[in-house]
Design a protein around this motif. Structure first.
Motif, PDB file in Angstrom:
ATOM      1  N   ARG A  94       0.942  -1.104  -0.007  1.00 29.55           N
ATOM      2  CA  ARG A  94      -0.007   0.003  -0.127  1.00 29.55           C
ATOM      3  C   ARG A  94       1.018   1.202   0.014  1.00 29.55           C
ATOM      4  N   ASP A 346      -4.996   1.978   8.864  1.00 28.82           N
ATOM      5  CA  ASP A 346      -6.174   1.803   7.932  1.00 28.82           C
ATOM      6  C   ASP A 346      -5.811   1.199   6.555  1.00 28.82           C
ATOM      7  N   ARG A 350      -6.762  -3.207   5.234  1.00 33.08           N
ATOM      8  CA  ARG A 350      -7.519  -3.239   4.155  1.00 33.08           C
ATOM      9  C   ARG A 350      -6.685  -4.836   3.507  1.00 33.08           C
TER      10      ARG A 350
END
Length: 351
Positions: A94, A346, A350
């Motif tokens: 990410r 956060d 995912r």
């Protein structure tokens, strides 16, 4: 060295020379490592930092302990590296980018930013230059390391500075962009009217700017002020707090700045700040409460603001208290680290 298999977040730093970005990584990563599995990677990093050798990035497992890893870039080259690891080597990443610059981005930078999973801006001004939503997280300061001096006269004596009289500082790279010449010109106007005051320029001029620095020193010498407007060499990052603690007033004279940490470093040491309206300075300094804001490059304004506050010691003391309180309330590094770590968590959630 840290085992990549145990790491959820990688914060690369691909620049050898000390810079504001490098300083940010060095300050934040050890603090964040207390709460999340993070390491940095790159050349010339302090040995005590959690870090992964760049060569191991190629061979690290595709997944981290929580699934995808977070790659937190702060430069174009680091965004490119993250994209290469993700799309060419198939690492599950990410991608996060922090932007501090206040200018229109090149086509390449815009293209890279569009491919990030999250973007952080270091100020409201910076966020306006991004063509996508961004979370504003301002830089913070280590208020344990940057704090008021217990005994300022003793500290000054130890540093070889005058024990009495106000001392005005300007720290950082010596170049026109940083406004060093404006500071020097303003001090040459102010110091004759304040015979007990001393001004300090501290920092390094790179080879390209050494002629500029020498010109300033010559100007000061011709004015007969070499013993009161001092040019001191750059000191290591870990020694900087002492040099702020010795001051009564700090001036940030930049003509351009991305964010600019020096006002916060000064204010954390209970030193009020006169700053130009560039970077995030007008989001850090409260005009008339923790210091003063002036127009970039305006020597007359800088000289007037400095002269006025030196003539009003009770007001200077009030600014000092307010500056310290503002940093401790709003700009502690723990607050910055926690806000960034929340974004990491956060993204990790995912999978």
């Amino acid at each position: 060295m840290t085992d990549p298999a145990q790491i959820d977040v990688i914060a690369p730093n691909f620049k050898r020379r000390l810079s504001g970005v490098t300083s940010t990584v060095i300050r934040l990563v050890p603090l964040q490592a207390r709460n999340i599995a993070i390491a940095t990677t790159g050349p010339a990093l302090p040995a005590e930092m959690p870090q992964i050798p760049p060569s191991k990035l190629l061979l690290m497992s595709r997944r981290g302990p929580s699934g995808a890893r977070v790659w937190h870039a702060r430069r174009n080259i680091e965004m490119l590296a993250g994209l290469a690891l993700k799309h060419l080597l198939r690492k599950r990443l990410r991608l996060v980018f922090t932007s501090a610059s206040q200018r229109n981005h090149t086509g390449l930078t815009k293209w890279l930013i569009r491919r990030m999973d999250a973007v952080i801006a270091t100020s409201e001004k910076t966020a306006k230059y991004l063509e996508r939503p961004a979370t504003v997280i301002r830089h913070g300061i280590d208020t344990d390391g940057f704090c008021p001096a217990d005994d300022k006269p003793a500290l000054r004596r130890d540093l070889g500075l005058p024990e009495t009289g106000p001392i005005i500082g300007c720290y950082g790279r010596i170049r026109a962009q940083k406004g060093t010449d404006a500071f020097v010109d303003a001090m040459l106007r102010v110091l004759p009217d304040h015979p007990d005051a001393t001004a300090i320029v501290m920092g390094r001029a790179t080879e390209k700017h050494q002629g500029f620095e020498q010109g300033l020193k010559t100007r000061v010498a011709q004015a007969g002020m070499s013993d009161r407007l001092l040019f001191l060499p750059e000191v290591p990052v870990w020694e900087m707090a002492r040099w702020y603690q010795a001051l009564d007033l700090y001036i940030a004279p930049q003509r351009w700045e991305g964010f600019g940490l020096t006002p916060l470093e000064a204010m954390a040491c209970a030193v009020p700040v006169i700053a130009t309206r560039v970077g995030a300075f007008d989001e850090l300094v409260i005009d008339g409460e923790t210091g003063a804001l002036i127009d970039a490059g305006d020597v007359a304004q800088m000289a007037h603001a400095t002269d006025a506050i030196l003539r009003d010691p009770p007001r200077l003391e009030q600014w000092s208290r307010s500056a310290l309180r503002r940093v401790r309330d709003h700009f502690r590094i723990e607050q910055e680290a926690a806000a960034i770590t929340a974004i990491y968590r956060d993204l990790l959630a995912r999978g």
